[in-house]
Write a protein that holds these residues in place. Structure first.
Motif, mmCIF file in Angstrom:
data_model
loop_
_atom_site.group_PDB
_atom_site.id
_atom_site.type_symbol
_atom_site.label_atom_id
_atom_site.label_comp_id
_atom_site.label_asym_id
_atom_site.label_seq_id
_atom_site.Cartn_x
_atom_site.Cartn_y
_atom_site.Cartn_z
ATOM 1 N N HIS A 169 0.839 -1.213 0.000
ATOM 2 C CA HIS A 169 0.000 0.000 0.000
ATOM 3 C C HIS A 169 0.869 1.256 0.000
ATOM 4 O O HIS A 169 0.561 2.225 -0.714
ATOM 5 C CB HIS A 169 -0.917 0.024 1.224
ATOM 6 C CG HIS A 169 -2.092 -0.896 1.126
ATOM 7 N ND1 HIS A 169 -2.738 -1.155 -0.062
ATOM 8 C CD2 HIS A 169 -2.758 -1.612 2.077
ATOM 9 C CE1 HIS A 169 -3.742 -2.000 0.156
ATOM 10 N NE2 HIS A 169 -3.764 -2.289 1.436
ATOM 11 N N ILE A 221 0.863 4.098 -2.905
ATOM 12 C CA ILE A 221 0.547 5.485 -2.545
ATOM 13 C C ILE A 221 1.637 6.420 -3.082
ATOM 14 O O ILE A 221 1.358 7.445 -3.697
ATOM 15 C CB ILE A 221 0.403 5.636 -1.023
ATOM 16 C CG1 ILE A 221 -0.897 4.958 -0.534
ATOM 17 C CG2 ILE A 221 0.401 7.110 -0.614
ATOM 18 C CD1 ILE A 221 -0.991 4.831 0.975
ATOM 19 N N ARG A 222 2.896 6.048 -2.848
ATOM 20 C CA ARG A 222 4.018 6.887 -3.293
ATOM 21 C C ARG A 222 4.099 6.963 -4.815
ATOM 22 O O ARG A 222 4.308 8.025 -5.392
ATOM 23 C CB ARG A 222 5.339 6.355 -2.730
ATOM 24 C CG ARG A 222 5.568 6.639 -1.259
ATOM 25 C CD ARG A 222 7.026 6.399 -0.881
ATOM 26 N NE ARG A 222 7.432 5.023 -1.157
ATOM 27 C CZ ARG A 222 7.377 4.036 -0.255
ATOM 28 N NH1 ARG A 222 6.908 4.268 0.966
ATOM 29 N NH2 ARG A 222 7.768 2.819 -0.569
ATOM 30 N N GLY A 281 -0.266 7.275 -6.194
ATOM 31 C CA GLY A 281 -1.310 8.018 -5.502
ATOM 32 C C GLY A 281 -2.580 7.205 -5.337
ATOM 33 O O GLY A 281 -3.685 7.758 -5.377
ATOM 34 N N ALA A 282 -2.419 5.889 -5.152
ATOM 35 C CA ALA A 282 -3.592 5.023 -5.101
ATOM 36 C C ALA A 282 -3.409 3.919 -4.058
ATOM 37 O O ALA A 282 -2.294 3.430 -3.835
ATOM 38 C CB ALA A 282 -3.848 4.396 -6.465
ATOM 39 N N ILE A 283 -4.528 3.544 -3.432
ATOM 40 C CA ILE A 283 -4.604 2.344 -2.606
ATOM 41 C C ILE A 283 -5.510 1.373 -3.341
ATOM 42 O O ILE A 283 -6.654 1.716 -3.662
ATOM 43 C CB ILE A 283 -5.197 2.653 -1.219
ATOM 44 C CG1 ILE A 283 -4.395 3.740 -0.505
ATOM 45 C CG2 ILE A 283 -5.243 1.389 -0.364
ATOM 46 C CD1 ILE A 283 -5.064 4.247 0.772
ATOM 47 N N ALA A 298 -7.944 6.937 2.248
ATOM 48 C CA ALA A 298 -7.372 7.769 1.182
ATOM 49 C C ALA A 298 -7.669 9.243 1.431
ATOM 50 O O ALA A 298 -6.796 10.106 1.222
ATOM 51 C CB ALA A 298 -7.935 7.330 -0.168
ATOM 52 N N THR A 323 -4.888 12.157 2.050
ATOM 53 C CA THR A 323 -4.924 13.334 1.182
ATOM 54 C C THR A 323 -4.978 14.615 2.005
ATOM 55 O O THR A 323 -4.229 15.575 1.762
ATOM 56 C CB THR A 323 -6.146 13.262 0.250
ATOM 57 O OG1 THR A 323 -6.018 12.125 -0.618
ATOM 58 C CG2 THR A 323 -6.271 14.533 -0.584
ATOM 59 N N ARG A 360 -1.297 15.543 -0.623
ATOM 60 C CA ARG A 360 -1.159 14.850 -1.900
ATOM 61 C C ARG A 360 -2.405 14.009 -2.149
ATOM 62 O O ARG A 360 -2.838 13.271 -1.269
ATOM 63 C CB ARG A 360 0.064 13.940 -1.900
ATOM 64 C CG ARG A 360 0.177 13.202 -3.229
ATOM 65 C CD ARG A 360 1.247 12.158 -3.250
ATOM 66 N NE ARG A 360 1.180 11.432 -4.517
ATOM 67 C CZ ARG A 360 1.940 10.393 -4.814
ATOM 68 N NH1 ARG A 360 2.823 9.953 -3.946
ATOM 69 N NH2 ARG A 360 1.810 9.781 -5.982
ATOM 70 N N VAL A 374 -4.670 11.141 -2.869
ATOM 71 C CA VAL A 374 -4.616 9.680 -2.850
ATOM 72 C C VAL A 374 -6.037 9.175 -3.030
ATOM 73 O O VAL A 374 -6.975 9.688 -2.405
ATOM 74 C CB VAL A 374 -4.033 9.150 -1.520
ATOM 75 C CG1 VAL A 374 -4.076 7.627 -1.481
ATOM 76 C CG2 VAL A 374 -2.598 9.647 -1.334
ATOM 77 N N HIS A 403 -8.768 5.624 -3.688
ATOM 78 C CA HIS A 403 -8.960 4.188 -3.500
ATOM 79 C C HIS A 403 -9.439 3.584 -4.813
ATOM 80 O O HIS A 403 -10.497 3.956 -5.317
ATOM 81 C CB HIS A 403 -9.989 3.929 -2.395
ATOM 82 C CG HIS A 403 -10.295 2.474 -2.207
ATOM 83 N ND1 HIS A 403 -11.551 2.007 -1.898
ATOM 84 C CD2 HIS A 403 -9.499 1.377 -2.294
ATOM 85 C CE1 HIS A 403 -11.524 0.688 -1.792
ATOM 86 N NE2 HIS A 403 -10.295 0.283 -2.031
#
Length: 282
Positions: A144, A148-149, A152-154, A203, A207, A212, A214, A216
């Protein structure tokens, strides 16, 4: 006069093990820091310990009367190596064992559930910690954290299911109490944070705190299983994807009062964790 007995912490440099070690030392307890590489730990002698090498067990258990047990990472059948060790530990004079399990796996269930089921018959004093998903899953080198890095998503197959994410610091604080209180819990303990959150909620918190964006991304069970299967055996990948599916069905939508009851303080929130552990803009 006999020397005071020590606590063997298995996985003493790991996510919970290092925090348990520090907590025990802070209370003036003797600790043996067990690990495959016998990595030095401040305040505790390091000792080599490997679940798969019984030759390491004797020295690790010398002078020990209680143990904190972290199952071998990535094993779908930890009982195969853990139960022989636990029988050896009992014969060596260990009388209290605290096992790190999972909220998703009850006694008699798969994997660590088999060890959980056996523990009360092996030790007079025991506890099984069954934490929900770790907040630490969003930091470091975890899948995860990487997504994210990098994106920008889980990505999960949890849908709108909710989880009582818990801080490893709170898990460790309960473990210290379970290891040192005069009366052992002699039960299993569900550990959660103070509220349940969907991954969409997670998320949004990341954010808001980091600045930043992020999001889901919802995957199907099959999509997640296949992503995992590119890195790990299919059977294990299916089990992990199945845990996400169970979340989607509501299996982890619960909170407990265990942290408050055993430590006297409220469990930490995910927002406080992100503020403490996740750099802005990361």
């Amino acid at each position: 006069m006999n020397a005071p007995s020590a606590t063997l912490v298995v996985g003493a440099t790991g996510t919970t093990g290092r925090r348990v070690t520090a907590g025990l030392i802070a209370e003036g307890r003797l600790v043996k820091a067990g690990g495959r590489r016998a990595t030095p730990v401040e305040g505790a002698p390091a000792v080599r310990f490997d679940w798969n090498e019984p030759a390491t067990w004797g020295e690790a258990l010398a002078g020990v009367d209680r143990v904190y047990l972290v199952p071998p990472i990535g094993s779908s059948d930890p009982a195969e190596v853990m139960l022989p060790f636990l029988r050896h530990a009992r014969a060596a004079g260990v009388h209290r064992a605290v096992l790190l399990g999972s909220s998703a796996i009850p006694a008699g269930g798969p994997a660590v559930g088999q060890v959980h089921e056996a523990l009360p018959g092996l030790f007079d004093e025991w506890a099984v910690l069954r934490p929900s998903w770790f907040m630490q899953n969003f930091t470091g080198s975890t899948p995860h954290a990487r997504s994210i890095r990098e994106d920008g998503a889980i990505r999960t197959a949890t849908g709108d299911g909710r989880v009582g994410f818990v801080d490893a610091a709170d898990i460790a604080a309960v473990a210290v109490r379970a290891l040192t209180d005069e009366q052992a819990p002699d039960t299993d303990l569900i550990l959660t944070g103070p509220q349940t959150l969907s991954y969409q909620d997670v998320a949004a918190i990341i954010t808001d705190v980091t600045g930043r964006l992020v999001v889901h991304e919802q995957l199907s069970f099959e999509q997640l299983r296949d992503r995992w299967a590119a890195e790990i055996p299919l059977e294990f990948a299916s089990m992990l994807a199945g845990l996400d599916r169970a979340i989607a069905e509501g299996a982890e939508d619960r909170t407990s009062d265990t942290v408050q009851r055993l430590t006297g303080r409220s469990p930490g929130t995910l927002r406080a964790f992100v503020e403490r552990e996740v750099p802005c803009g990361s």
